[in-house]
Design an enzyme around this catalytic site. Structure first.
Site, PDB file in Angstrom:
ATOM      1  N   ARG A  15    -114.159 -17.801 -13.245  1.00  0.00           N
ATOM      2  CA  ARG A  15    -114.861 -19.080 -13.319  1.00  0.00           C
ATOM      3  C   ARG A  15    -115.442 -19.285 -14.720  1.00  0.00           C
ATOM      4  NH1 ARG A  15    -118.809 -18.287  -8.254  1.00  0.00           N
ATOM      5  NH2 ARG A  15    -118.659 -16.131  -9.013  1.00  0.00           N
ATOM      6  N   LYS A  75    -122.029 -15.704 -13.652  1.00  0.00           N
ATOM      7  CA  LYS A  75    -122.634 -14.480 -13.120  1.00  0.00           C
ATOM      8  C   LYS A  75    -123.729 -13.988 -14.064  1.00  0.00           C
ATOM      9  CE  LYS A  75    -121.708 -12.812  -9.862  1.00  0.00           C
ATOM     10  NZ  LYS A  75    -122.317 -13.089  -8.544  1.00  0.00           N
ATOM     11  N   TYR A  94    -126.383 -17.780 -12.174  1.00  0.00           N
ATOM     12  CA  TYR A  94    -126.738 -17.011 -10.983  1.00  0.00           C
ATOM     13  C   TYR A  94    -127.287 -15.665 -11.449  1.00  0.00           C
ATOM     14  CZ  TYR A  94    -124.030 -20.201  -7.988  1.00  0.00           C
ATOM     15  OH  TYR A  94    -123.563 -21.303  -7.321  1.00  0.00           O
ATOM     16  N   HIS A  96    -129.555 -13.393  -9.080  1.00  0.00           N
ATOM     17  CA  HIS A  96    -129.676 -12.456  -7.948  1.00  0.00           C
ATOM     18  C   HIS A  96    -130.475 -11.216  -8.356  1.00  0.00           C
ATOM     19  CE1 HIS A  96    -126.889 -14.876  -5.620  1.00  0.00           C
ATOM     20  NE2 HIS A  96    -126.022 -14.846  -6.619  1.00  0.00           N
ATOM     21  N   GLU A 118    -129.496 -19.871  -7.983  1.00  0.00           N
ATOM     22  CA  GLU A 118    -129.626 -19.685  -6.519  1.00  0.00           C
ATOM     23  C   GLU A 118    -131.017 -19.967  -5.985  1.00  0.00           C
ATOM     24  OE1 GLU A 118    -130.486 -15.558  -8.218  1.00  0.00           O
ATOM     25  OE2 GLU A 118    -129.107 -17.212  -8.667  1.00  0.00           O
ATOM     26  N   ASP A 270    -124.415 -10.075  -2.900  1.00  0.00           N
ATOM     27  CA  ASP A 270    -125.110 -10.414  -4.150  1.00  0.00           C
ATOM     28  C   ASP A 270    -126.605 -10.168  -4.062  1.00  0.00           C
ATOM     29  OD1 ASP A 270    -123.124 -11.121  -5.894  1.00  0.00           O
ATOM     30  OD2 ASP A 270    -123.120 -13.232  -5.353  1.00  0.00           O
TER      31      ASP A 270
END
Length: 371
Positions: A15, A75, A94, A96, A118, A270
């Protein structure tokens, strides 16, 4: 603002955080966009497409970190990037964090402004930047579960939808949010017998009105999970506590209740995973077996369908990226409560409760840093 779009370096992550059309919209607002060379190749966008949209192609991630006011990933940053992050630089991706103490402490030390896709949250409780990837992951979870039921993949040799005269597979989905609902739609559409569990009775009432007749809605309780595991062919973990570690809903002991060759798909990996035996895997080594049960725990599932995922992600993230670029992070957070909720670490302070609780760190209210 100078906005940097980085090439993903996580294993088999294809991505990219912004499409060429997103670059064009940023340029229309007079922002400068730096795109790392080759960043969009895996999603079908070559460097020339970004140039045509008005981006400057930059050869290295180090140069982007050195020049950009805000860097965008899909990520989380990896260890080789930690030294490149500058104080005051906005990291928008993101994160996490509750699943990684190492990353959390590295970002604290960097004194950067870390805004997590998120945890951006609207007043109605929805998570607009998590939703598109949750939709993708929920649908993929059923595809992967069906694949690993095949004997060639180590499964017990069950067709998810069955055939006339042969009963279908039983799919148990724990969590009735975006992931769970999309997984249930896919599993039901393939003809499986689906049990969808959630702990929110209002949510179950809503789902009972919209799901097909082969989807059975149940209140999530340990006793119910244990009972269903005996017949389950695929179990999908779809439980989310925004920004915090996922609860462990299936223990190691409970695996003994399951049939050999059955499949666990942990979409919550995740956030640490919702099965006790879960550990992150990658697309090139997606599964492992514990007590005869196949575990699929790929931490970036949507990366396998990058063309779909990138477009869905940019549709959701671009409006927020433009607000951050237009206003700067402080003013954006003062004006937009949903962006304020995305603040996880700001200039060395942990500002998100789930992250502070995960590692016993001091929590600072984000409002204190917006004066």
């Amino acid at each position: 603002m100078i906005v940097g779009v980085l090439k993903e370096i996580k294993a088999l992550e294809n991505r990219v955080s912004m499409t060429p059309s997103g670059v064009e919209m940023m340029r229309m607002r007079q922002h400068i966009v730096l795109v790392e060379q080759g960043a969009g190749i895996g999603s079908g966008f070559d460097d020339e497409a970004y140039r045509m949209a008005g981006a400057e192609i930059v050869p290295t991630a180090a140069e982007i970190y050195a020049r950009a006011d805000m860097v965008m990933h899909v990520k989380e940053p990896l260890p080789q990037e930690y030294p490149l992050i500058r104080p005051g630089q906005v990291i928008f991706t993101y994160l996490h964090l509750a699943a990684s103490e190492e990353l959390t402490r590295a970002l604290i030390a960097s004194k950067s402004v870390c805004i997590a896709y998120e945890t951006i949250q609207k007043a109605d409780g929805s998570l607009p930047l998590l939703t598109p990837m949750s939709e993708v992951a929920g649908r993929m979870a059923v595809q992967e579960g069906a694949k690993y039921l095949e004997m060639a993949q180590g499964g017990q040799g069950v067709l998810l939808g069955g055939v006339p005269g042969v009963e279908p597979a039983t799919v148990v989905i724990i969590g009735g949010g975006v992931v769970g609902t999309n997984a249930a739609k896919m599993a039901c559409g393939l003809g499986a017998k689906v049990f969808l569990l959630d702990s929110n009775l209002d949510r179950l009432r809503y789902l009972s009105d919209v799901m097909p007749k082969n989807c059975f809605l149940l209140m999530s309780k340990p006793a119910t999970i244990r009972r269903l595991l005996k017949d389950a062919d695929v179990v999908i973990g779809a439980v989310l506590i925004p920004g915090a570690k996922a609860p462990k809903l299936i223990t190691r002991d409970m695996l003994s209740l399951m049939k050999p060759g059955s499949v666990l798909v942990d979409v919550a990996i995740d956030q640490g995973g919702c099965f006790e035996t879960s550990k992150p895997t990658t697309h090139d080594h997606p599964t492992y077996v514990v007590d005869g049960v196949i575990h699929y725990c790929v931490a970036n599932m949507p990366g396998a369908v990058a063309k779909t995922s990138t477009q869905a992600l940019t549709n959701a993230t671009l409006p927020y990226a433009m607000i951050l670029a237009d206003k700067g992070w402080k003013r954006a957070m003062r004006v937009h409560a949903d962006i304020r909720a995305g603040a996880n670490i700001v200039e060395g302070r942990v500002t998100y409760a789930g992250v502070a609780e995960a590692f016993g760190l001091e929590l600072t209210a984000i409002d204190e840093l917006l004066q």
